[in-house]
Design a protein around this motif. Structure first.
Motif, PDB file in Angstrom:
ATOM      1  N   GLU A  58      45.744  42.721  40.145  1.00  0.00           N
ATOM      2  CA  GLU A  58      45.676  41.404  39.538  1.00  0.00           C
ATOM      3  C   GLU A  58      45.697  41.531  38.013  1.00  0.00           C
ATOM      4  O   GLU A  58      45.287  42.558  37.491  1.00  0.00           O
ATOM      5  CB  GLU A  58      44.419  40.646  40.003  1.00  0.00           C
ATOM      6  CG  GLU A  58      43.122  41.228  39.495  1.00  0.00           C
ATOM      7  CD  GLU A  58      41.906  40.393  39.927  1.00  0.00           C
ATOM      8  OE1 GLU A  58      41.948  39.754  40.985  1.00  0.00           O
ATOM      9  OE2 GLU A  58      40.925  40.423  39.175  1.00  0.00           O
ATOM     10  N   ALA A  59      46.196  40.496  37.304  1.00  0.00           N
ATOM     11  CA  ALA A  59      46.702  39.278  37.874  1.00  0.00           C
ATOM     12  C   ALA A  59      48.231  39.231  37.798  1.00  0.00           C
ATOM     13  O   ALA A  59      48.874  38.712  38.712  1.00  0.00           O
ATOM     14  CB  ALA A  59      46.136  38.076  37.123  1.00  0.00           C
TER      15      ALA A  59
ATOM     16  N   GLU B  58      44.546  32.043  38.089  1.00  0.00           N
ATOM     17  CA  GLU B  58      44.413  33.423  38.562  1.00  0.00           C
ATOM     18  C   GLU B  58      43.048  33.620  39.211  1.00  0.00           C
ATOM     19  O   GLU B  58      42.120  32.924  38.875  1.00  0.00           O
ATOM     20  CB  GLU B  58      44.631  34.412  37.403  1.00  0.00           C
ATOM     21  CG  GLU B  58      43.535  34.403  36.366  1.00  0.00           C
ATOM     22  CD  GLU B  58      43.742  35.484  35.296  1.00  0.00           C
ATOM     23  OE1 GLU B  58      44.885  35.883  35.022  1.00  0.00           O
ATOM     24  OE2 GLU B  58      42.724  35.921  34.741  1.00  0.00           O
ATOM     25  N   ALA B  59      42.928  34.565  40.173  1.00  0.00           N
ATOM     26  CA  ALA B  59      43.988  35.394  40.636  1.00  0.00           C
ATOM     27  C   ALA B  59      44.486  34.983  42.024  1.00  0.00           C
ATOM     28  O   ALA B  59      45.677  35.082  42.310  1.00  0.00           O
ATOM     29  CB  ALA B  59      43.511  36.849  40.695  1.00  0.00           C
TER      30      ALA B  59
END
Lengths: 193, 193
Positions: A58-59, B58-59
């Motif tokens: 991520e992200a 996010e995420a």
């Protein structure tokens, strides 16, 4: 990949000789049609590999991974950057240093989702020093998973990550390799591949 | 959406009467085929809306947003949870409280990628208290963007976020609404829709 290089030339912004912004089409706003074309290239390049999982962190890698996984017809897993209270204790954990954010992260993947039967394509938006990639490779090693290859959208060829990984024997399939950038002229030199 | 409810019953884990884990197919490992089926439902439900952008945070929302954006043929934007040195100063910024992580985040979207011409479908994996959603709606309001609807994979119907948003007039299209869960039996009651 000419489409990606053209897009970087058109919409990328050279902030310094080290920093390239691609946030209008890759890592803030996402051009998913472009992602699909990138996924098609990797799918062709890794046609002979028994890939059954796409792995990213991520992200910024997640959107690319989701589209790539769709193209390959396999699930994607994204490594998490900090312990979430909703993750069980049974995780692979490593530490990575982010040059962008100037700090060290814990990176975590649940043991349920990566193991010796997995043949993994790792994907990410950028490869520079390779710290995030080293973390993902470390997790794959501990999990006993086979890394079939590494798909990168934009490799900074003037930083050591790509060379280091290729020297270690990994197949690094970078769709655009920037050899140099000039913040004065916004000019970008790509490596011939 | 029966496919999602069945999958939650099969692979979801009820950790407590409040916490449902769906990390094997939604927010750690991602079943992108399921995401595509979810995207098709939203595409049908919002067929009359002039959606030109998918927005998430996010995420966990990013993978869903990428697949949904592919289905709609539009770009996706993900809000970032903290100031990155690679983001220019010209951003919309709001604060959200995460109950999951017990802290307050800055949430940021570049002004380049959201404005008065945008007709937005906001998507996310979970809706519970609605704090993250309030933050995204706040950013859309300041940007002058039109929120055409909100697509949620799993709504916790026993928490106030969904009701609150519908009372405010938003179209909240949750593909599975959990009304109650029993951690003893792993039984999940879904709302009839």
């Amino acid at each position: 990949m000419k489409e990606l290089e053209d897009r970087i030339r058109r919409d990328g912004v050279v902030k310094s000789s080290q920093v390239l912004k691609v946030d209008s089409f890759i890592n803030h706003q996402m051009d998913v049609e472009l992602f699909r074309d990138m996924a098609k290239v990797w799918h062709k390049d890794f046609a002979d590999a028994p890939i059954n999982k796409v792995l990213t962190i991520e992200a910024s890698g997640i959107g690319i991974a989701a589209v790539v996984a769709t193209e390959f017809g396999v699930p994607a897993v994204f490594a998490k950057k900090s312990q979430s209270i909703n993750l069980d204790g049974d995780v692979y954990c490593t530490k990575i240093k982010s040059f962008t954010h100037g700090r060290v992260y814990d990176v975590i993947v649940s043991k349920k989702f990566l193991g010796p039967n997995d043949h993994v394509l790792i994907v990410d938006d950028f490869l520079a020093n390779g710290c995030a990639m080293d973390g993902l490779l470390d997790i794959c090693r501990v999990a006993g998973a086979t890394v079939e290859g590494i798909g990168i959208a934009v490799e900074k060829g003037f930083q050591p990550g790509g060379k280091h990984l290729r020297d270690e024997g990994y197949i690094v399939d970078s769709l655009a390799i920037v050899d140099s950038m000039d913040p004065q002229t916004n000019e970008i030199e790509f490596r011939h591949q």
